[in-house]
Enzyme design. Structure first.
Site, short mmCIF file in Angstrom:
data_model
loop_
_atom_site.label_atom_id
_atom_site.label_comp_id
_atom_site.label_asym_id
_atom_site.label_seq_id
_atom_site.Cartn_x
_atom_site.Cartn_y
_atom_site.Cartn_z
N ARG A 86 0.83 -1.22 0.00
CA ARG A 86 0.00 0.00 0.00
C ARG A 86 0.84 1.25 0.00
O ARG A 86 0.60 2.20 -0.74
CB ARG A 86 -0.87 0.02 1.26
CG ARG A 86 -2.31 -0.32 1.02
CD ARG A 86 -3.09 -0.20 2.31
NE ARG A 86 -4.01 -1.30 2.46
CZ ARG A 86 -3.75 -2.40 3.11
NH1 ARG A 86 -2.60 -2.57 3.71
NH2 ARG A 86 -4.66 -3.36 3.17
N ILE A 87 1.84 1.24 0.88
CA ILE A 87 2.66 2.45 1.03
C ILE A 87 3.53 2.64 -0.20
O ILE A 87 3.59 3.74 -0.76
CB ILE A 87 3.53 2.36 2.31
CG1 ILE A 87 2.63 2.23 3.55
CG2 ILE A 87 4.43 3.59 2.43
CD1 ILE A 87 3.37 1.90 4.83
N ILE A 119 12.17 3.81 4.91
CA ILE A 119 11.02 4.15 5.74
C ILE A 119 10.34 2.90 6.27
O ILE A 119 9.19 2.95 6.70
CB ILE A 119 9.98 5.02 4.99
CG1 ILE A 119 9.56 4.35 3.66
CG2 ILE A 119 10.51 6.41 4.73
CD1 ILE A 119 8.34 5.02 3.03
N ARG A 157 12.02 -0.45 8.32
CA ARG A 157 12.54 -0.69 9.66
C ARG A 157 14.07 -0.66 9.59
O ARG A 157 14.65 -1.07 8.58
CB ARG A 157 12.12 -2.08 10.19
CG ARG A 157 10.70 -2.15 10.73
CD ARG A 157 10.52 -1.32 11.97
NE ARG A 157 9.17 -1.43 12.53
CZ ARG A 157 8.15 -0.67 12.15
NH1 ARG A 157 8.31 0.23 11.21
NH2 ARG A 157 6.96 -0.84 12.71
N ASP A 205 14.36 7.26 8.04
CA ASP A 205 13.36 7.60 9.04
C ASP A 205 13.39 6.56 10.15
O ASP A 205 12.81 6.76 11.22
CB ASP A 205 11.96 7.66 8.42
CG ASP A 205 10.95 8.27 9.36
OD1 ASP A 205 9.82 7.75 9.45
OD2 ASP A 205 11.29 9.27 10.03
N GLU A 226 16.28 2.65 17.86
CA GLU A 226 15.80 4.03 17.82
C GLU A 226 15.65 4.53 19.25
O GLU A 226 14.86 3.95 20.00
CB GLU A 226 14.44 4.11 17.11
CG GLU A 226 14.53 4.06 15.60
CD GLU A 226 13.18 3.87 14.92
OE1 GLU A 226 12.13 4.17 15.53
OE2 GLU A 226 13.17 3.39 13.77
N HIS A 248 11.67 8.64 13.18
CA HIS A 248 10.51 7.79 12.88
C HIS A 248 9.25 8.63 12.72
O HIS A 248 8.25 8.42 13.41
CB HIS A 248 10.33 6.73 13.99
CG HIS A 248 9.61 5.49 13.50
ND1 HIS A 248 9.89 4.23 13.97
CD2 HIS A 248 8.63 5.32 12.59
CE1 HIS A 248 9.10 3.34 13.37
NE2 HIS A 248 8.32 3.99 12.53
#
Lengths: 271, 282
Positions: free
Chosen positions: B115-116, B196, B198, B222, B227, B246
């Site tokens: 989707r992304i 974007i 992981r 990102d 993190e 993120h």
């Protein structure tokens, strides 16, 4: 001419009796006295189309960086003091937001094409309305009065030429018409905005944020308030700063110069 | 109190779902995640307690795609560097030397066309980018044509041709360190890597080396592992790296939509109805 140098004044023109043509890098010619040049019989050419896509890309880059707080985020990500990323640290979404484009020339239109893909609603203000096909291709709605655009937009993007009519086009009145949640993006010329009014508007939260690739002067004095505001992104006039485009600009300029020297019709002549 | 808990809405991976917690909540029926990634959850463990799980796949796509484009543009045009020059107290800079790379007309390689990834393709098309993609499954012809995307069955072909490589895969054992030394060396030296998905999808040490030695022009991340990164990590010091905390879905709108999606899932689970975005242990 590269980056407005050399300065073209009476003295210089008098000292160059055989000067036939000035080729300007970029599209803006607001730094040149056109009447003066033509009084010496010197032709002028610019590079109007080479810069369009890069400048439109820069407009989008600034709009995305500002809305998503990219620069602030970067600073948090690399700061020696950061221990964790707060869960409630949020930016604003582009999709579904309203973009108001002031100045729908070549660059403004390319911004509209890009913004449409981000599912933005597009309004525009221009000296002349574009034709129906052009409008529907990007889903852009014409605002004859700039006020209507200012009142409805979440992002106001300036892509006008600098002329006496657009000098300080965005001042206190216009900023107050904008939503307090709106962001101003300037990729045209610093002088299109009343900078003092902008500083005040940003400090008093009359508008939310600004992202400026252009200022007046460039660069700003190092103690200028715009450099200190957290809700401002400034970039050093890099709208057309890519290798490919600079090369293309130079090719255009050389073409114009060669035509000017051989008495042929000059591509990209400015009359 | 713990007997009353029937649903957990996981916000930013908290609370941590472990054996102890699951044992202490006998009436827990569903865990709804804020976001799409489920790699922080032990799906089998949760399922063994008879607890259902759901994510929020629809709410995240536009904002994450926007983050990908924001990073691509910021890196290509050296926006962060430019900002620092524009506001620095040091005096003159030579404008004429400061150049970035073009986005319009460049080739974008999307790794992971879910989707992304598809929303990224839609946006990139408006920038007249040439789009290549690599995915487990090839998309339908109409979908490909709508964005002008060409399928690369082998990731190598994509890596060799792309000016921008955008990593948008689901984090799974198969995508762990998907981009390592070999992949970075296949990329053009003028290329930009954008992640974007992981942090663990990229071999971070290999990336540092590639960026330091000019094997890869630049990176925009990102996500990292962990993190945030340790404050002395090499990635924080490289000039040709943009790191963001993120940002993916961190917008007011997305947060609202994710919560709506989660609530839908929770209500369905509590009412014994099919859960719209149920995630099953594979």
């Amino acid at each position: 001419m590269w980056y407005h140098k050399p300065v073209i004044n009476e003295e210089l023109l008098q000292s160059l009796p055989n000067l036939k043509i000035v080729a300007n890098s970029g599209v803006g010619i607001d730094h040149l006295d056109l009447k003066l040049l033509s009084s010496y019989g010197v032709k002028l050419a610019n590079t109007p189309f080479a810069v369009s896509t890069d400048t439109a890309d820069m407009g989008m880059a600034l709009m995305l960086a500002s809305s998503r707080r990219l620069v602030e985020g970067y600073q948090m990500a690399v700061s020696p003091d950061t221990e964790y990323f707060p869960a409630d640290w949020l930016g604003d979404e582009l999709s579904g937001a309203t973009l108001g484009i002031v100045g729908m020339g070549t660059i403004g239109y390319k911004v509209a094409e890009r913004a449409k893909a981000f599912e933005m609603k597009i309004l525009y203000h221009n000296r002349n309305q574009r034709n129906k096909e052009e409008e529907s291709a990007v889903g852009a709605i014409y605002c004859k009065k700039i006020d209507d655009l200012l009142q409805q937009s979440d992002f106001v993007l300036l892509s006008v030429n600098l002329t006496p009519q657009t000098h300080k086009l965005i001042g206190k009145r216009e900023l107050e018409l904008m939503k307090p949640t709106a962001t101003l993006i300037n990729i045209s010329r610093g002088l299109v905005v009343d900078q003092d009014a902008l500083v005040e508007a940003l400090q008093n939260k009359v508008i939310k944020a600004a992202a400026l690739d252009v200022t007046y002067p460039e660069p700003l004095p190092r103690d200028h308030p715009l450099l200190k505001l957290k809700n401002v992104i400034i970039t050093p006039h890099i709208g057309s700063a890519t290798k490919k485009t600079r090369r293309l600009m130079m090719e255009n300029m050389i073409e114009s110069i060669q035509a000017g020297l051989t008495g042929l019709p000059i591509p990209n002549e400015v009359l | 109190m713990s007997k009353k808990v029937q649903a957990i809405y996981l916000w930013w991976h908290k609370p941590v779902i472990e054996q102890e917690l699951l044992q202490s909540l006998p009436n827990l029926k569903v865990i709804a995640n804020s976001g799409v990634g489920m790699d922080h959850l032990d799906l089998k463990l949760v399922a063994s307690f008879g607890v259902k799980m759901a994510n929020a796949p629809h709410a995240v796509s536009s904002s994450t795609a926007d983050t990908g484009m924001a990073l691509l543009l910021a890196s290509a045009r050296r926006l962060v560097e430019g900002y620092h020059i524009a506001i620095s107290s040091g005096m003159e800079y030579c404008e004429a030397d400061f150049l970035g790379v073009e986005v319009t007309g460049a080739t974008l390689g999307i790794i992971g066309m879910g989707r992304i990834g598809y929303k990224i393709a839609l946006r990139a098309k408006a920038f007249e980018m040439n789009i290549l993609y690599h995915n487990r499954i090839r998309r339908k012809e109409q979908e490909e044509q709508a964005v002008g995307a060409a399928y690369c069955e082998k990731i190598d072909g994509l890596l060799q041709q792309a000016d921008f490589v955008m990593v948008v895969v689901s984090p799974t054992p198969q995508t762990h360190k998907l981009i390592g030394k070999r992949e970075l060396e296949l990329m053009k030296p003028t290329a930009t890597l954008i992640n974007i998905s992981r942090g663990a999808v990229i071999d971070q040490e290999a990336l540092v080396t590639a960026l330091q030695t000019g094997v890869t022009r630049a990176a925009a991340l990102d996500v990292t592992y962990p993190e945030p990164l340790p404050r002395d990590h090499a990635l924080l010091k490289l000039k040709n790296v943009i790191i963001t905390p993120h940002l993916g879905i961190k917008t007011h709108k997305a947060t609202y939509m994710i919560t709506e999606e989660a609530v839908e899932n929770i209500l369905a689970a509590l009412n014994g109805l099919p859960i719209p975005s149920e995630v099953l242990p594979s």
